[in-house]
Design a protein around this motif. Structure first.
Motif, PDB file in Angstrom:
ATOM      1  N   UNK A 160       0.809  -1.210   0.000  1.00 34.03           N
ATOM      2  CA  UNK A 160       0.000   0.000   0.000  1.00 34.03           C
ATOM      3  C   UNK A 160       0.846   1.265   0.000  1.00 34.03           C
ATOM      4  N   UNK A 161       1.967   1.229   0.662  1.00 36.09           N
ATOM      5  CA  UNK A 161       2.803   2.416   0.829  1.00 36.09           C
ATOM      6  C   UNK A 161       4.249   2.070   0.559  1.00 36.09           C
ATOM      7  N   UNK A 162       4.538   1.671  -0.633  1.00 38.24           N
ATOM      8  CA  UNK A 162       5.884   1.245  -0.987  1.00 38.24           C
ATOM      9  C   UNK A 162       6.917   2.287  -0.577  1.00 38.24           C
ATOM     10  N   UNK A 163       7.917   1.847   0.121  1.00 34.81           N
ATOM     11  CA  UNK A 163       9.002   2.734   0.542  1.00 34.81           C
ATOM     12  C   UNK A 163       8.706   3.525   1.785  1.00 34.81           C
ATOM     13  N   UNK A 164       7.478   3.459   2.285  1.00 37.09           N
ATOM     14  CA  UNK A 164       7.126   4.253   3.453  1.00 37.09           C
ATOM     15  C   UNK A 164       7.460   3.573   4.771  1.00 37.09           C
ATOM     16  N   UNK A 165       7.987   2.373   4.721  1.00 37.02           N
ATOM     17  CA  UNK A 165       8.382   1.720   5.969  1.00 37.02           C
ATOM     18  C   UNK A 165       9.727   1.012   5.838  1.00 37.02           C
ATOM     19  N   UNK A 166      10.745   1.727   5.384  1.00 38.46           N
ATOM     20  CA  UNK A 166      12.063   1.106   5.335  1.00 38.46           C
ATOM     21  C   UNK A 166      12.620   0.838   6.730  1.00 38.46           C
ATOM     22  N   UNK A 167      11.894   1.285   7.763  1.00 37.82           N
ATOM     23  CA  UNK A 167      12.335   0.996   9.125  1.00 37.82           C
ATOM     24  C   UNK A 167      12.316  -0.507   9.397  1.00 37.82           C
TER      25      UNK A 167
ATOM     26  N   UNK B 232      15.600  -4.685  15.465  1.00 29.75           N
ATOM     27  CA  UNK B 232      14.436  -4.611  16.338  1.00 29.75           C
ATOM     28  C   UNK B 232      14.872  -4.288  17.766  1.00 29.75           C
ATOM     29  N   UNK B 233      14.038  -3.530  18.464  1.00 32.74           N
ATOM     30  CA  UNK B 233      14.286  -3.265  19.874  1.00 32.74           C
ATOM     31  C   UNK B 233      15.099  -2.012  20.123  1.00 32.74           C
ATOM     32  N   UNK B 234      15.550  -1.880  21.368  1.00 33.47           N
ATOM     33  CA  UNK B 234      16.268  -0.677  21.770  1.00 33.47           C
ATOM     34  C   UNK B 234      17.629  -0.987  22.398  1.00 33.47           C
ATOM     35  N   UNK B 235      18.197  -2.132  22.042  1.00 37.00           N
ATOM     36  CA  UNK B 235      19.546  -2.440  22.534  1.00 37.00           C
ATOM     37  C   UNK B 235      20.553  -1.421  22.005  1.00 37.00           C
ATOM     38  N   UNK B 236      20.372  -0.990  20.746  1.00 35.47           N
ATOM     39  CA  UNK B 236      21.255   0.008  20.149  1.00 35.47           C
ATOM     40  C   UNK B 236      20.508   1.270  19.749  1.00 35.47           C
ATOM     41  N   UNK B 237      19.264   1.119  19.311  1.00 36.41           N
ATOM     42  CA  UNK B 237      18.451   2.256  18.891  1.00 36.41           C
ATOM     43  C   UNK B 237      17.774   2.898  20.097  1.00 36.41           C
TER      44      UNK B 237
ATOM     45  N   UNK C 234      11.609   5.444  20.621  1.00 39.22           N
ATOM     46  CA  UNK C 234      10.771   4.275  20.446  1.00 39.22           C
ATOM     47  C   UNK C 234      11.186   3.342  19.302  1.00 39.22           C
ATOM     48  N   UNK C 235      12.205   3.665  18.522  1.00 34.54           N
ATOM     49  CA  UNK C 235      12.639   2.871  17.375  1.00 34.54           C
ATOM     50  C   UNK C 235      11.436   2.481  16.510  1.00 34.54           C
ATOM     51  N   UNK C 236      10.750   3.487  16.028  1.00 36.24           N
ATOM     52  CA  UNK C 236       9.493   3.350  15.300  1.00 36.24           C
ATOM     53  C   UNK C 236       9.611   2.414  14.104  1.00 36.24           C
ATOM     54  N   UNK C 237       8.713   1.437  14.050  1.00 37.95           N
ATOM     55  CA  UNK C 237       8.582   0.545  12.898  1.00 37.95           C
ATOM     56  C   UNK C 237       9.644  -0.527  12.757  1.00 37.95           C
ATOM     57  N   UNK C 238      10.603  -0.576  13.647  1.00 35.49           N
ATOM     58  CA  UNK C 238      11.720  -1.516  13.502  1.00 35.49           C
ATOM     59  C   UNK C 238      11.262  -2.956  13.705  1.00 35.49           C
ATOM     60  N   UNK C 239      11.520  -3.792  12.697  1.00 36.40           N
ATOM     61  CA  UNK C 239      11.188  -5.216  12.789  1.00 36.40           C
ATOM     62  C   UNK C 239      12.319  -6.106  12.284  1.00 36.40           C
ATOM     63  N   UNK C 240      13.234  -5.554  11.489  1.00 36.44           N
ATOM     64  CA  UNK C 240      14.311  -6.304  10.855  1.00 36.44           C
ATOM     65  C   UNK C 240      13.765  -7.480  10.032  1.00 36.44           C
ATOM     66  N   UNK C 241      12.583  -7.313   9.468  1.00 42.28           N
ATOM     67  CA  UNK C 241      11.933  -8.371   8.686  1.00 42.28           C
ATOM     68  C   UNK C 241      12.763  -8.856   7.512  1.00 42.28           C
ATOM     69  N   UNK C 242      13.603  -8.001   6.960  1.00 39.72           N
ATOM     70  CA  UNK C 242      14.389  -8.405   5.798  1.00 39.72           C
ATOM     71  C   UNK C 242      15.836  -8.739   6.179  1.00 39.72           C
TER      72      UNK C 242
ATOM     73  N   UNK D  52      21.742   8.229   2.246  1.00 43.48           N
ATOM     74  CA  UNK D  52      20.423   7.702   2.600  1.00 43.48           C
ATOM     75  C   UNK D  52      20.521   7.164   4.015  1.00 43.48           C
ATOM     76  N   UNK D  53      19.437   7.192   4.765  1.00 45.64           N
ATOM     77  CA  UNK D  53      19.533   6.729   6.140  1.00 45.64           C
ATOM     78  C   UNK D  53      18.202   6.474   6.801  1.00 45.64           C
ATOM     79  N   UNK D  54      18.288   6.141   8.082  1.00 47.36           N
ATOM     80  CA  UNK D  54      17.132   5.822   8.916  1.00 47.36           C
ATOM     81  C   UNK D  54      17.294   6.487  10.275  1.00 47.36           C
ATOM     82  N   UNK D  55      16.164   6.729  10.933  1.00 49.58           N
ATOM     83  CA  UNK D  55      16.163   7.377  12.231  1.00 49.58           C
ATOM     84  C   UNK D  55      15.309   6.591  13.216  1.00 49.58           C
ATOM     85  N   UNK D  56      15.564   6.772  14.501  1.00 53.59           N
ATOM     86  CA  UNK D  56      14.845   6.042  15.545  1.00 53.59           C
ATOM     87  C   UNK D  56      13.379   6.451  15.657  1.00 53.59           C
ATOM     88  N   UNK D  57      13.047   7.666  15.218  1.00 51.82           N
ATOM     89  CA  UNK D  57      11.699   8.175  15.460  1.00 51.82           C
ATOM     90  C   UNK D  57      10.855   8.350  14.201  1.00 51.82           C
TER      91      UNK D  57
END
Length: 149
Positions: A44-51, A56-61, A64-72, A120-125
């Protein structure tokens, strides 16, 4: 201090040598990074959830580390960066990676060469990606991509 956990950072001149990645691998172009970010998106939202690329989690991030799942199974860590201006993000908040693509909008008239390269990058929030350009003297992490056959 952070190298053991997050790996080294490099300026763009090191990226441009083509020697940072093992044989058969390369620093991805901006288009290749965008393909990966889009792959991590939803139908539905291609590219809108590269998080989904983030660890996953907050061991390093930072929470709230929004959307983090490490699914890939990319396991993105918040390595941060060092900009030419001395910027250093708070530990655990952000990661920016070099692309191998130079910024065509930063051509120096005297040398004819780009003074910046795309990042290019990612953020915790945020669930969305960060895109932009940094001066080549800045220090950012690098991820390598397997060459296409």
């Amino acid at each position: 201090k952070y190298c053991t956990t997050y790996g080294p950072v490099y300026n763009y001149y090191a990226v441009a040598t083509g020697k940072l990645c093992p044989k058969g691998w390369h620093v991805p172009t901006e288009a290749e990074w965008n393909d990966l970010m889009d792959y991590a998106g939803t139908a539905e939202r291609s590219g809108d959830n590269p998080s989904k690329l983030k660890e996953k989690g907050t061991a390093h991030w930072k929470s709230p580390n929004v959307g983090a799942t490490n699914e890939v199974f990319f396991n993105a860590l918040p390595a941060g960066y060092l900009s030419l201006w001395g910027d250093l993000p708070e530990a655990g908040t952000k990661t920016l990676w070099w692309t191998s693509t130079e910024d065509s909008n930063s051509i120096d008239e005297t040398t004819g060469k780009a003074s910046n390269a795309n990042i290019i990058g990612l953020s915790y929030n945020f669930e969305t990606k960060t895109m932009g350009t940094f001066q080549k003297e800045s220090a950012l992490p690098v991820r390598c991509k397997l060459d296409d056959e």
